[in-house]
Design a protein around this motif. Sequence first.
Motif, PDB file in Angstrom:
ATOM      1  N   THR A 159       0.850  -1.297  -0.044  1.00 43.51           N
ATOM      2  CA  THR A 159       0.057  -0.071   0.000  1.00 43.51           C
ATOM      3  C   THR A 159       0.914   1.362   0.062  1.00 43.51           C
ATOM      4  O   THR A 159       0.343   2.318  -0.166  1.00 43.51           O
ATOM      5  CB  THR A 159      -0.979   0.052   1.103  1.00 43.51           C
ATOM      6  OG1 THR A 159      -0.103  -0.285   2.498  1.00 43.51           O
ATOM      7  CG2 THR A 159      -1.953  -1.073   1.163  1.00 43.51           C
ATOM      8  N   SER A 160       2.103   1.108   0.362  1.00 43.51           N
ATOM      9  CA  SER A 160       2.977   2.178   0.249  1.00 43.51           C
ATOM     10  C   SER A 160       3.688   2.575  -1.138  1.00 43.51           C
ATOM     11  O   SER A 160       4.017   3.367  -1.655  1.00 43.51           O
ATOM     12  CB  SER A 160       3.746   2.261   1.663  1.00 43.51           C
ATOM     13  OG  SER A 160       4.823   3.403   1.419  1.00 43.51           O
ATOM     14  N   CYS A 161       4.281   1.335  -1.300  1.00 41.35           N
ATOM     15  CA  CYS A 161       5.231   1.466  -2.469  1.00 41.35           C
ATOM     16  C   CYS A 161       4.569   1.294  -3.739  1.00 41.35           C
ATOM     17  O   CYS A 161       4.851   1.418  -4.777  1.00 41.35           O
ATOM     18  CB  CYS A 161       6.376   0.040  -2.610  1.00 41.35           C
ATOM     19  SG  CYS A 161       7.518   0.038  -1.313  1.00 41.35           S
ATOM     20  N   LYS A 162       3.232   0.879  -3.379  1.00 42.76           N
ATOM     21  CA  LYS A 162       2.213   0.818  -4.845  1.00 42.76           C
ATOM     22  C   LYS A 162       2.761  -0.202  -5.790  1.00 42.76           C
ATOM     23  O   LYS A 162       2.719   0.619  -6.919  1.00 42.76           O
ATOM     24  CB  LYS A 162       1.781   2.122  -5.078  1.00 42.76           C
ATOM     25  CG  LYS A 162       1.344   2.949  -3.973  1.00 42.76           C
ATOM     26  CD  LYS A 162       0.880   4.452  -4.118  1.00 42.76           C
ATOM     27  CE  LYS A 162       0.290   5.330  -3.017  1.00 42.76           C
ATOM     28  NZ  LYS A 162       0.224   6.768  -3.260  1.00 42.76           N
ATOM     29  N   CYS A 163       3.116  -1.231  -5.511  1.00 46.89           N
ATOM     30  CA  CYS A 163       3.627  -2.094  -6.384  1.00 46.89           C
ATOM     31  C   CYS A 163       3.283  -3.494  -6.049  1.00 46.89           C
ATOM     32  O   CYS A 163       3.354  -3.890  -4.849  1.00 46.89           O
ATOM     33  CB  CYS A 163       5.301  -1.924  -6.904  1.00 46.89           C
ATOM     34  SG  CYS A 163       6.090  -2.337  -5.671  1.00 46.89           S
ATOM     35  N   VAL A 164       3.348  -4.405  -7.157  1.00 47.20           N
ATOM     36  CA  VAL A 164       3.241  -5.757  -6.581  1.00 47.20           C
ATOM     37  C   VAL A 164       4.745  -6.693  -6.217  1.00 47.20           C
ATOM     38  O   VAL A 164       5.635  -6.159  -6.529  1.00 47.20           O
ATOM     39  CB  VAL A 164       3.008  -6.594  -7.997  1.00 47.20           C
ATOM     40  CG1 VAL A 164       2.950  -8.105  -7.642  1.00 47.20           C
ATOM     41  CG2 VAL A 164       1.612  -6.112  -8.595  1.00 47.20           C
ATOM     42  N   LEU A 165       4.274  -7.066  -4.852  1.00 50.10           N
ATOM     43  CA  LEU A 165       5.550  -7.863  -4.470  1.00 50.10           C
ATOM     44  C   LEU A 165       5.482  -9.230  -4.535  1.00 50.10           C
ATOM     45  O   LEU A 165       4.352  -9.747  -4.707  1.00 50.10           O
ATOM     46  CB  LEU A 165       5.608  -7.537  -2.948  1.00 50.10           C
ATOM     47  CG  LEU A 165       5.355  -6.032  -2.447  1.00 50.10           C
ATOM     48  CD1 LEU A 165       5.409  -6.016  -0.843  1.00 50.10           C
ATOM     49  CD2 LEU A 165       6.541  -5.271  -2.959  1.00 50.10           C
ATOM     50  N   ALA A 166       6.570  -9.944  -4.699  1.00 50.74           N
ATOM     51  CA  ALA A 166       6.745 -11.388  -4.608  1.00 50.74           C
ATOM     52  C   ALA A 166       6.456 -11.891  -3.143  1.00 50.74           C
ATOM     53  O   ALA A 166       6.427 -11.106  -2.227  1.00 50.74           O
ATOM     54  CB  ALA A 166       8.310 -11.927  -5.036  1.00 50.74           C
ATOM     55  N   ASN A 167       6.084 -13.222  -3.193  1.00 56.18           N
ATOM     56  CA  ASN A 167       5.713 -13.683  -1.895  1.00 56.18           C
ATOM     57  C   ASN A 167       7.040 -13.639  -0.754  1.00 56.18           C
ATOM     58  O   ASN A 167       6.692 -13.141   0.208  1.00 56.18           O
ATOM     59  CB  ASN A 167       5.533 -15.171  -1.787  1.00 56.18           C
ATOM     60  CG  ASN A 167       4.078 -15.606  -2.721  1.00 56.18           C
ATOM     61  OD1 ASN A 167       3.248 -14.564  -2.511  1.00 56.18           O
ATOM     62  ND2 ASN A 167       4.093 -16.453  -3.483  1.00 56.18           N
ATOM     63  N   GLU A 168       8.138 -13.730  -1.279  1.00 53.96           N
ATOM     64  CA  GLU A 168       9.206 -13.515  -0.443  1.00 53.96           C
ATOM     65  C   GLU A 168       9.581 -12.248   0.105  1.00 53.96           C
ATOM     66  O   GLU A 168      10.382 -12.012   1.300  1.00 53.96           O
ATOM     67  CB  GLU A 168      10.497 -14.131  -1.165  1.00 53.96           C
ATOM     68  CG  GLU A 168      10.462 -15.606  -1.517  1.00 53.96           C
ATOM     69  CD  GLU A 168       9.432 -15.777  -2.737  1.00 53.96           C
ATOM     70  OE1 GLU A 168       8.972 -16.934  -2.780  1.00 53.96           O
ATOM     71  OE2 GLU A 168       9.298 -14.642  -3.739  1.00 53.96           O
ATOM     72  N   GLU A 169       9.082 -11.309  -0.679  1.00 52.67           N
ATOM     73  CA  GLU A 169       9.060  -9.826  -0.150  1.00 52.67           C
ATOM     74  C   GLU A 169       8.173  -9.465   0.701  1.00 52.67           C
ATOM     75  O   GLU A 169       7.885  -8.131   1.024  1.00 52.67           O
ATOM     76  CB  GLU A 169       8.907  -8.952  -1.516  1.00 52.67           C
ATOM     77  CG  GLU A 169      10.328  -9.041  -2.438  1.00 52.67           C
ATOM     78  CD  GLU A 169       9.900  -8.497  -3.697  1.00 52.67           C
ATOM     79  OE1 GLU A 169      11.070  -7.779  -4.254  1.00 52.67           O
ATOM     80  OE2 GLU A 169       8.774  -8.230  -4.145  1.00 52.67           O
ATOM     81  N   VAL A 170       7.268 -10.379   1.397  1.00 50.21           N
ATOM     82  CA  VAL A 170       6.193 -10.049   2.319  1.00 50.21           C
ATOM     83  C   VAL A 170       6.522 -10.680   3.593  1.00 50.21           C
ATOM     84  O   VAL A 170       6.787 -12.013   3.602  1.00 50.21           O
ATOM     85  CB  VAL A 170       4.756 -10.403   1.918  1.00 50.21           C
ATOM     86  CG1 VAL A 170       3.639 -10.038   2.831  1.00 50.21           C
ATOM     87  CG2 VAL A 170       4.403  -9.816   0.650  1.00 50.21           C
ATOM     88  N   VAL A 171       6.740 -10.177   4.843  1.00 49.40           N
ATOM     89  CA  VAL A 171       7.193 -10.657   5.995  1.00 49.40           C
ATOM     90  C   VAL A 171       5.983  -9.989   6.972  1.00 49.40           C
ATOM     91  O   VAL A 171       5.926  -9.058   7.238  1.00 49.40           O
ATOM     92  CB  VAL A 171       8.496  -9.966   6.358  1.00 49.40           C
ATOM     93  CG1 VAL A 171       8.828 -10.814   7.616  1.00 49.40           C
ATOM     94  CG2 VAL A 171       9.551 -10.626   5.146  1.00 49.40           C
TER      95      VAL A 171
END
Length: 818
Positions: A159-171
Amino acid sequence: MKYEFHKIEKKWQKIWEEEKTYAAVNGGGKPKFYALVEFPYPSGEGLHVGHPRPYTAMDIVARKRRMEGYNVLFPIGFDAFGLPTENYAIKHRLHPRTVTERNIKRFTEQLKTLGYSFDWDRVIDTTDPSYYKWTQWIFLKLFENGLAYKTEMPVNWCTSCKCVLANEEVVDGVCERCGSEVIRKEKSQWMLGITKYAQRLIDDLDGLDFIERVKTQQKNWIGRSTGAEVDFATTAGDTMTVFTTRPDTLFGATYMVMAPEHELVDRWARIITNFGEVEAYRLEAARKSELERTELSKEKTGVELRGVRAVNPVTGAEIPIYISDYVLATYGTGCIMAVPGHDQRDWEFARVFGLPVIEVVKGGDVEKAAYEDCDEGVMVNSGFLNGLPVEEAKRRMTDWLAAKGLGREKVNYKLRDWVFARQRYWGEPIPIVICPRCGYVPLPEEQLPLLLPEVESYEPTDNGESPLAKMRDWVETVCPKCGGKAERETDTMPQWAGSSWYFLRYMDPRNDRALASREALQYWNRVDWYNGGMEHTTLHLLYSRFWHKFLYDIGVVPTPEPYAKRTSHGMILGEDGQKMSKSRGNVINPTDIVNQYGADTMRLYIMFIGDFEKAATWSSEAVKGCKRFLDRVWNLGEKLASDKSGGEEHLKANEASLHRTIKKVGDDIEAMKFNTAIAAMMALVNEFYEKGAGRGDFRTLLTLLSPFAPHIAEELWELMGFGGAGLCCRQPWPAYDESKTVETEKTIAIQVNGKLKGTVTVPADADDETVVAAASGEEKVKNLMEGMELAKAIVVKNKLVNLILKPKKLDNRPDGGL
C-alpha cells in the motif's frame, strides 16, 4: 624499511590497471576458466563486509588458475535497477540514473582498493540501454514462443510502495522494504512460463557440480509431487477437481476446502445462504500474504459454504465445502479434499468445526492426532482397498478412478509461473504495444532498446499503474502491426530480469549486434565456477537456469545449463554474534579496515575468519593477528633481501614442510578451506623463523601467498630481485613432490620425569628403543642420568619421549658377594 601498506597497495593497483594484468581474451591457445561472483546491487551505503568474503574467495581461485596457465575470465558488473534506488531518488528529488551512477562509482573505488583481479574492461550495468536492449530482446523471444503472457491473478500489493511484491518480499503481512501493510488484489500481470521447464530444472541438476544443499533447495522450491486428480461432483451441478498425492485415502475424505478467491465461490453466490459471512472472510484473507496463509502453526479459520455440498466419488456421501485461507488458488486446482485422519492440518480444522475423522490407514490413534506417518501402513475402512498396503492401494485407487472417468494420474509442481512486472519507473520497459484491434504486439527488434522516458515524478500512481502511465507522449504510439492507435505497456520488468543472463554478456560486453557473438559463447561455453549466497540459490539461480535453457532451445547458447559448479558462503555476523544492521550498531565497513590495516590484511582475515560455507563472527582482535602475520612475512623478506651473500636457495630442513604446504594450500583452495590454507602458510613462516629460509624457500612462499595477499607478495617479489621473471601473480603455481611431503626426520621433545629438558632429532620411522637411546645420548640428559637408573620410558610417536628416572639402589654387602 617499514611495511607501508598504503603506498604498496596503491602502487600495485595502478600497475595492474595500466598493464591490464587481469584482462581476459576471447580465444587463444590456453585452456579457458570462467569464474563468477554475483554482481552487487550498488546501494547508497557502499560495500559491506558481506561482499569481500565471496569476492576474495573467487579472486583467490581465479588468481591460482592464471598461475596454472588458464585464460581466466573473472568479471564484475552492477545489478542496478530496483526499488531502493528509486525510493531514494524520490525522497531526495534526484533522477535514479544520477543515484545509480554515484553508487556505482563508489562501489568501483571500494572494489579496486581491495585488489581484486576483475577484468575491468568488461564491466556491465543492467541500467545501461546497451545492456537492457538485450534483456528486452530475450523478453520478446519468450513472448514469441508463448512463454511470456498476461493474465489476471491475485497479487501481493504494497500500500506504500504501490507495486506488486513477490511472496518472499512479504514478511508478517507487511512489505519487507518499507514495513507498510500488504494486501491481496486482482491485477493483470505479465507472467513467464517457468513451469513448462519444471521437470528439466530438476532432472538437469544431476549432471552439475552444485553443493548438495543448493540442489536440495532447488528441488524443494520446484516441489515435484506425483499423485492423482480426482473429480468431486457438487449439488450445484459443477465439478470440483482436486490434486492429491494420497488417492488411497479417498474413503477418509470427510469435507472439502477451497481457496477463498476460487472462481466457484462467485459462481455459487446466489445459492450460498451465508454469502455475507463468506465475503467478510474473503476480505480478511486478502490482507494476508501467501506465506502467512500457509503457515502450519497458525490458527485454523474458515467458513462453510452453506447451500452447496460435494459428493465423495467412492462413498457417494455428501460432504460439506469450506473456504479457508490455508488453501491457495494458485497452487494445484485451488481446492483440496480433507482427510483429517491422516493430515494434521485437516485434523485441527476438523476439530475446530466438529467434522468427522475417519481412520483409513491402520496404526495411529486418530482421536488424539492425525496419523501422518502412514506411508507403509495397511488400509482399513476403505471398501475394496481394505487390507492392501498403501503403495498398492494408491495404484488400485488411481486405476479405479480412471476406469470410472472420475480421475487420472497426475504430476504436480509447487513452482508457479514467474510474475514478471513491476508498477515502478526504474526498471526495463516491457517492449510490448497494446492495440485495441491486434492485442499485445511485440515491438520490432530494430526499435530496441525501448528507452525509459524522462518523467517529472517517479511516484507510483494511486490506482496501481506505473509512473510511466502518466507520460502520455510516450505511452501513445502506433501499432507496429496495423498502424492504428495503440499504447505502450507501462509496467516495467522486475529486478530479477537483468541478473538472469548477465553472465553471458560478460563474454562479449560491447557487442551491439547480439547479446554476445557466437564465437564468444562457444569459447567461454558456460561458467566453470559460480559462487554466491544461499539466499539466491532458489529464485536467482532458478530464474537464470530457466532463461538459459530457453536460450539453448532457440539456438542462442551452446549449453543447456549456465553453470558447471555452484558453491555458497556463510554470512559475516557482527562482533555480538548478530546479523549486522545499522539499528544494532554492529556494521563493519570494509573501507575502514583497509584504511587501518591494509587490503591484504582485510583479504586475509575475511578468509581466515572460519569455515567458508558457514556463518562467522567478526573479531577486531583477530584482524590484528592477520596484520601481525603479514608483518612477519615482510620482516623475513627484508632480512633475506639484505643478505649480500645471496644466501642458500633452499634449506634441506624446510624441504618436507615446503612440499606439504604447497600441497595443503593448493588442495584447500579447491575445497574452499581458505582458513586452513592460511594456517598452513602461517605455520611455514614460523618454521622459517625457527630454521631459517633460503631465497628459493621464500620465493615459493610468495607464490603461495600471492592469491591471498597480492600486494605484499608483489612488493616483496620485487624487493627480493625476482622481478626479472615477471610479476609474482604471473608465476607458475608451485608443484610439489608427494614423496617429499613425508619428513624423514622428526625433532621431538625430551622430558625427564615430565619436565622439558631439550630436543633430539630422530628418523621419522624410528622405533621406541632407538628414540630412547638417542634421547639418553644427549649431553644434558646424560648428566641428569648420572647416579640414576631408567625406570620407564614413555614414547609418543614423533612428538616426545619422557624418561622416568629413579636413584640407583646402593649395594650394602661388605664383600660384594655371598
